[in-house]
Design an enzyme around this catalytic site. Sequence first.
Site, PDB file in Angstrom:
ATOM      1  N   LYS A  55       0.886  -1.350   0.049  1.00 12.33           N
ATOM      2  CA  LYS A  55      -0.109   0.258  -0.088  1.00 12.33           C
ATOM      3  C   LYS A  55       0.933   1.179  -0.087  1.00 12.33           C
ATOM      4  CE  LYS A  55      -3.922  -2.308   2.003  1.00 12.33           C
ATOM      5  NZ  LYS A  55      -4.791  -2.579   3.428  1.00 12.33           N
ATOM      6  N   GLN A  99      -4.352  -1.142   9.584  1.00 10.15           N
ATOM      7  CA  GLN A  99      -4.578  -2.425   8.885  1.00 10.15           C
ATOM      8  C   GLN A  99      -5.041  -3.560   9.817  1.00 10.15           C
ATOM      9  OE1 GLN A  99      -3.759  -3.113   5.718  1.00 10.15           O
ATOM     10  NE2 GLN A  99      -4.042  -5.265   5.877  1.00 10.15           N
ATOM     11  N   ASP A 122     -10.796   3.337   4.077  1.00 12.04           N
ATOM     12  CA  ASP A 122     -11.209   1.992   4.153  1.00 12.04           C
ATOM     13  C   ASP A 122     -12.629   2.055   4.090  1.00 12.04           C
ATOM     14  OD1 ASP A 122      -9.325  -0.148   4.265  1.00 12.04           O
ATOM     15  OD2 ASP A 122      -8.844   0.568   6.091  1.00 12.04           O
TER      16      ASP A 122
HETATM   17  N1  GUN Z   1      -7.045  -6.530   6.214  1.00  8.09           N
HETATM   18  C1  GUN Z   1      -7.531  -7.115   5.284  1.00  8.09           C
HETATM   19  N2  GUN Z   1      -8.137  -6.492   4.274  1.00  8.09           N
HETATM   20  C2  GUN Z   1      -8.074  -5.119   4.776  1.00  8.09           C
HETATM   21  C3  GUN Z   1      -8.466  -3.840   3.997  1.00  8.09           C
HETATM   22  O1  GUN Z   1      -9.011  -3.650   3.258  1.00  8.09           O
HETATM   23  N3  GUN Z   1      -8.259  -2.698   5.082  1.00  8.09           N
HETATM   24  C4  GUN Z   1      -7.568  -2.808   6.184  1.00  8.09           C
HETATM   25  N4  GUN Z   1      -7.550  -1.732   6.884  1.00  8.09           N
HETATM   26  N5  GUN Z   1      -7.360  -4.106   6.732  1.00  8.09           N
HETATM   27  C5  GUN Z   1      -7.277  -5.092   5.900  1.00  8.09           C
END
Ligand code: GUN
Length: 298
Positions: A55, A99, A122
């Site tokens: 990311k 995350q 998100d």
């Molecule tokens: N863990 C697995 N998928 C995601 C996501 O799309 N966003 C976040 N913040 N954590 C995750």
Amino acid sequence: MTDATLIDGKAFSEKLVERVAERAAELSAIIGRPPALAVVLVGDNAASAVYVRNKIERTTAAGMRSVEHRLDADTGQAELLALIDELNNDDGIDGILVQLPLPDQIDEDAVINAITPDKDVDGFHVVNAGRLATGQDSLVPCTPFGCLLLLQDHLGDLSGLNAVVVGRSNIVGKPMAQLLLQQSCTVTIAHSRTRDLAALCATADILVAAVGRPEMITGDFVKPGATVIDVGINRVPAPERGEGKFRLTGDVDFDSAAAVAGAITPVPGGVGPMTIACLLRNTLVAAARRFDATIGEI
Ligand code: GUN
């Protein structure tokens, strides 16, 4: 034997990221700095560390700023909430991503809902979930939004189609259903207690698999000609590649489903790359909204 059209999420996501990068440059000129994403990683989950690194790299490659915050696995909830408060009040930060999963001592809902909704890239905050459910402008969860873009690119108008979403998570299943409903699909959410799942799935013009169970959706779940979107990314043993080797597979048994479907996303190279592309898009959208700036179509 693949009869179905392959939906190439990797190629689509690359074009989307190019457009986001162009608009990010445009916005940077308006607001005097690049859009900025704060990424928070708590603990040492190996998969999370890989996702976060991706990311951050992709954000920077698209001409945006990313700021990483790494906290120890034994971080307490109060400490994490204090960091979020700081980021909420930092005018130089447009998006905040924590995350998931978080360590057991931390209440995930409390953390998600502490992020100011306008920086919640998100789209997990209860306010954004509510805005999505009521058809108001919101930041939309990245994976289901990516699935919708692929579906619209492949099928055009989705109105009137039967959609079955297998999986009822807050991250994928529920927002996916809301997005399809907004497009005037007839939507059913199926889950682990659904009776005769195969027969239900076989009514779907659009079948979205987001269950987290490797290759659970087989060809007999698929209506001939249906469009199948596989959200799963599962790491399974692959002894045929050598001892201790793994391979990535989806929630769909690709070969049997592809023999029946009209179109299908592969794993890897389908939905996965769309998630990060949509995160970059959300960061750009959040920054533009915070500064009330008008940028071109993304
Ligand atoms: N863990 C697995 N998928 C995601 C996501 O799309 N966003 C976040 N913040 N954590 C995750």
